[in-house]
Design a protein around this motif. Sequence first.
Motif, mmCIF file in Angstrom:
data_model
loop_
_atom_site.group_PDB
_atom_site.id
_atom_site.type_symbol
_atom_site.label_atom_id
_atom_site.label_comp_id
_atom_site.label_asym_id
_atom_site.label_seq_id
_atom_site.Cartn_x
_atom_site.Cartn_y
_atom_site.Cartn_z
ATOM 1 N N ARG A 162 0.870 -1.177 0.000
ATOM 2 C CA ARG A 162 0.000 0.000 0.000
ATOM 3 C C ARG A 162 0.906 1.226 0.000
ATOM 4 O O ARG A 162 1.814 1.330 0.822
ATOM 5 N N MET A 163 0.650 2.115 -0.947
ATOM 6 C CA MET A 163 1.464 3.324 -1.061
ATOM 7 C C MET A 163 0.524 4.512 -1.224
ATOM 8 O O MET A 163 -0.559 4.370 -1.784
ATOM 9 N N PRO A 164 0.943 5.700 -0.777
ATOM 10 C CA PRO A 164 0.139 6.885 -1.044
ATOM 11 C C PRO A 164 0.039 7.089 -2.558
ATOM 12 O O PRO A 164 1.010 6.844 -3.284
ATOM 13 N N ILE A 165 -1.126 7.528 -3.009
ATOM 14 C CA ILE A 165 -1.346 7.730 -4.441
ATOM 15 C C ILE A 165 -1.664 9.194 -4.689
ATOM 16 O O ILE A 165 -2.531 9.773 -4.030
ATOM 17 N N PHE A 166 -0.956 9.777 -5.653
ATOM 18 C CA PHE A 166 -1.165 11.161 -6.058
ATOM 19 C C PHE A 166 -1.599 11.144 -7.519
ATOM 20 O O PHE A 166 -0.960 10.490 -8.344
ATOM 21 N N MET A 167 -2.681 11.846 -7.825
ATOM 22 C CA MET A 167 -3.217 11.846 -9.181
ATOM 23 C C MET A 167 -3.362 13.274 -9.692
ATOM 24 O O MET A 167 -3.882 14.141 -8.979
ATOM 25 N N GLU A 168 -2.900 13.494 -10.912
ATOM 26 C CA GLU A 168 -3.069 14.797 -11.557
ATOM 27 C C GLU A 168 -4.575 15.097 -11.606
ATOM 28 O O GLU A 168 -5.356 14.295 -12.142
ATOM 29 N N ALA A 169 -4.967 16.233 -11.040
ATOM 30 C CA ALA A 169 -6.390 16.565 -10.892
ATOM 31 C C ALA A 169 -7.134 16.608 -12.226
ATOM 32 O O ALA A 169 -8.301 16.206 -12.302
ATOM 33 N N SER A 170 -6.478 17.064 -13.285
ATOM 34 C CA SER A 170 -7.169 17.206 -14.574
ATOM 35 C C SER A 170 -7.566 15.869 -15.204
ATOM 36 O O SER A 170 -8.358 15.832 -16.143
ATOM 37 N N ILE A 171 -7.060 14.755 -14.685
ATOM 38 C CA ILE A 171 -7.489 13.439 -15.174
ATOM 39 C C ILE A 171 -8.993 13.275 -14.973
ATOM 40 O O ILE A 171 -9.681 12.658 -15.785
ATOM 41 N N LEU A 172 -9.522 13.869 -13.907
ATOM 42 C CA LEU A 172 -10.960 13.757 -13.626
ATOM 43 C C LEU A 172 -11.832 14.475 -14.658
ATOM 44 O O LEU A 172 -13.039 14.235 -14.716
ATOM 45 N N GLU A 173 -11.234 15.340 -15.475
ATOM 46 C CA GLU A 173 -11.999 16.053 -16.500
ATOM 47 C C GLU A 173 -12.259 15.191 -17.734
ATOM 48 O O GLU A 173 -13.069 15.548 -18.581
ATOM 49 N N LEU A 174 -11.567 14.055 -17.847
ATOM 50 C CA LEU A 174 -11.717 13.185 -19.012
ATOM 51 C C LEU A 174 -12.961 12.302 -18.874
ATOM 52 O O LEU A 174 -13.278 11.846 -17.777
ATOM 53 N N PRO A 175 -13.648 12.017 -19.987
ATOM 54 C CA PRO A 175 -14.819 11.145 -19.902
ATOM 55 C C PRO A 175 -14.450 9.682 -19.663
ATOM 56 O O PRO A 175 -15.200 8.940 -19.028
ATOM 57 N N GLU A 176 -13.275 9.280 -20.156
ATOM 58 C CA GLU A 176 -12.816 7.903 -20.011
ATOM 59 C C GLU A 176 -11.293 7.911 -20.015
ATOM 60 O O GLU A 176 -10.677 8.705 -20.707
ATOM 61 N N ILE A 177 -10.714 7.020 -19.213
ATOM 62 C CA ILE A 177 -9.257 6.903 -19.184
ATOM 63 C C ILE A 177 -8.848 5.474 -19.519
ATOM 64 O O ILE A 177 -9.639 4.538 -19.392
ATOM 65 N N LEU A 217 -9.316 4.046 -4.995
ATOM 66 C CA LEU A 217 -7.976 4.295 -4.457
ATOM 67 C C LEU A 217 -7.858 5.542 -3.580
ATOM 68 O O LEU A 217 -6.856 5.704 -2.890
ATOM 69 N N ALA A 218 -8.847 6.438 -3.628
ATOM 70 C CA ALA A 218 -8.828 7.680 -2.842
ATOM 71 C C ALA A 218 -7.494 8.423 -2.957
ATOM 72 O O ALA A 218 -6.833 8.708 -1.956
ATOM 73 N N PRO A 219 -7.082 8.761 -4.193
ATOM 74 C CA PRO A 219 -5.797 9.462 -4.354
ATOM 75 C C PRO A 219 -5.875 10.913 -3.878
ATOM 76 O O PRO A 219 -6.954 11.499 -3.807
ATOM 77 N N THR A 220 -4.715 11.465 -3.575
ATOM 78 C CA THR A 220 -4.604 12.887 -3.309
ATOM 79 C C THR A 220 -4.477 13.575 -4.671
ATOM 80 O O THR A 220 -3.621 13.197 -5.480
ATOM 81 N N LEU A 221 -5.332 14.552 -4.941
ATOM 82 C CA LEU A 221 -5.289 15.254 -6.217
ATOM 83 C C LEU A 221 -4.220 16.348 -6.168
ATOM 84 O O LEU A 221 -4.111 17.079 -5.175
ATOM 85 N N VAL A 222 -3.421 16.414 -7.222
ATOM 86 C CA VAL A 222 -2.335 17.391 -7.308
ATOM 87 C C VAL A 222 -2.350 18.067 -8.677
ATOM 88 O O VAL A 222 -3.008 17.595 -9.607
ATOM 89 N N ASN A 223 -1.631 19.155 -8.774
ATOM 90 C CA ASN A 223 -1.399 19.849 -10.042
ATOM 91 C C ASN A 223 0.110 19.888 -10.240
ATOM 92 O O ASN A 223 0.769 20.829 -9.786
ATOM 93 N N ALA A 224 0.641 18.843 -10.880
ATOM 94 C CA ALA A 224 2.090 18.713 -11.013
ATOM 95 C C ALA A 224 2.505 18.386 -12.448
ATOM 96 O O ALA A 224 3.614 17.912 -12.674
ATOM 97 N N ALA A 225 1.622 18.628 -13.408
ATOM 98 C CA ALA A 225 1.929 18.287 -14.804
ATOM 99 C C ALA A 225 2.793 19.344 -15.467
ATOM 100 O O ALA A 225 2.558 20.538 -15.297
ATOM 101 N N LEU A 226 3.777 18.866 -16.213
ATOM 102 C CA LEU A 226 4.586 19.728 -17.072
ATOM 103 C C LEU A 226 4.150 19.437 -18.504
ATOM 104 O O LEU A 226 4.051 18.277 -18.896
ATOM 105 N N VAL A 227 3.925 20.470 -19.286
ATOM 106 C CA VAL A 227 3.575 20.277 -20.685
ATOM 107 C C VAL A 227 4.877 20.203 -21.477
ATOM 108 O O VAL A 227 5.747 21.048 -21.325
ATOM 109 N N ASP A 228 5.018 19.159 -22.279
ATOM 110 C CA ASP A 228 6.254 18.986 -23.093
ATOM 111 C C ASP A 228 6.398 20.071 -24.124
ATOM 112 O O ASP A 228 5.484 20.552 -24.682
#
Length: 162
Positions: free
Chosen positions: A114-129, A151-162
Motif C-alpha cells: 500500500r502506497m500513497p497515491i497522487f493523481m493529476e487533478a485534470s485526469i478527472l476532466e476526461l470522460p474515459e481513461i 484508491l482515494a488518491p490525493t489530487l495534485v497539479n504537477a503536470a509539465l507540458v512537453d
Amino acid sequence: MKSKATAETPATKQLREAKVAFQNHFYEYQEHGGTRVSSEALGVPEHAVVKTLIMEDEDANPLVVLMHGDRQVSTKALARQAGRKRIETCKPEVANRHSGFLVGGTSPFGTRKRMPIFMEASILELPEIYINGGRRGYLVSMAPSEIVRVLAPTLVNAALVD
C-alpha cells in the motif's frame, strides 16, 4: 495458460472486487514505447492514457503518481504539494519491488505494498481513461471517477507540458 481476454492480474482482481466497470484493451508492447505506443495502437488520445509512476521521497518511502501520458511530472511541484522535501523516480528494479509489477506493466490497482497515491487533478476532466491493467501490453478503460472511489488518491497539479 489463460488467453489474453481472460487473464487475471492483481489489478483486475481488485477492480472486480470493487465492482468497477472496465474494458480490456490489448496491444503489442514495445520496450521504452510508453504511452505513445499504446495510444497509437488503441487509437485513443495519449492525454487519456494514464501512466502509473512509482517514485520515492527523500526517505526512500514509495508513492504512486498517476499522470496523463502526454505530460511529465514536476517533481518539485509534487514534493511541495505532498509535503515532502524531495521526490524522484525509482530505479526500475526498486519500482518492481514496491509495486509487484514489471515496469511497463505497473498498475495503481493490486500493488504489492500500500502506497500513497497522487493523481493529476485534470485526469478527472476526461470522460474515459486508459490505465495499465497489471501487465505489459494490457490497458483497461474506465471512468476516471472510479480511481477516486477505489484508491482515494490525493489530487495534485504537477503536470509539465512537453
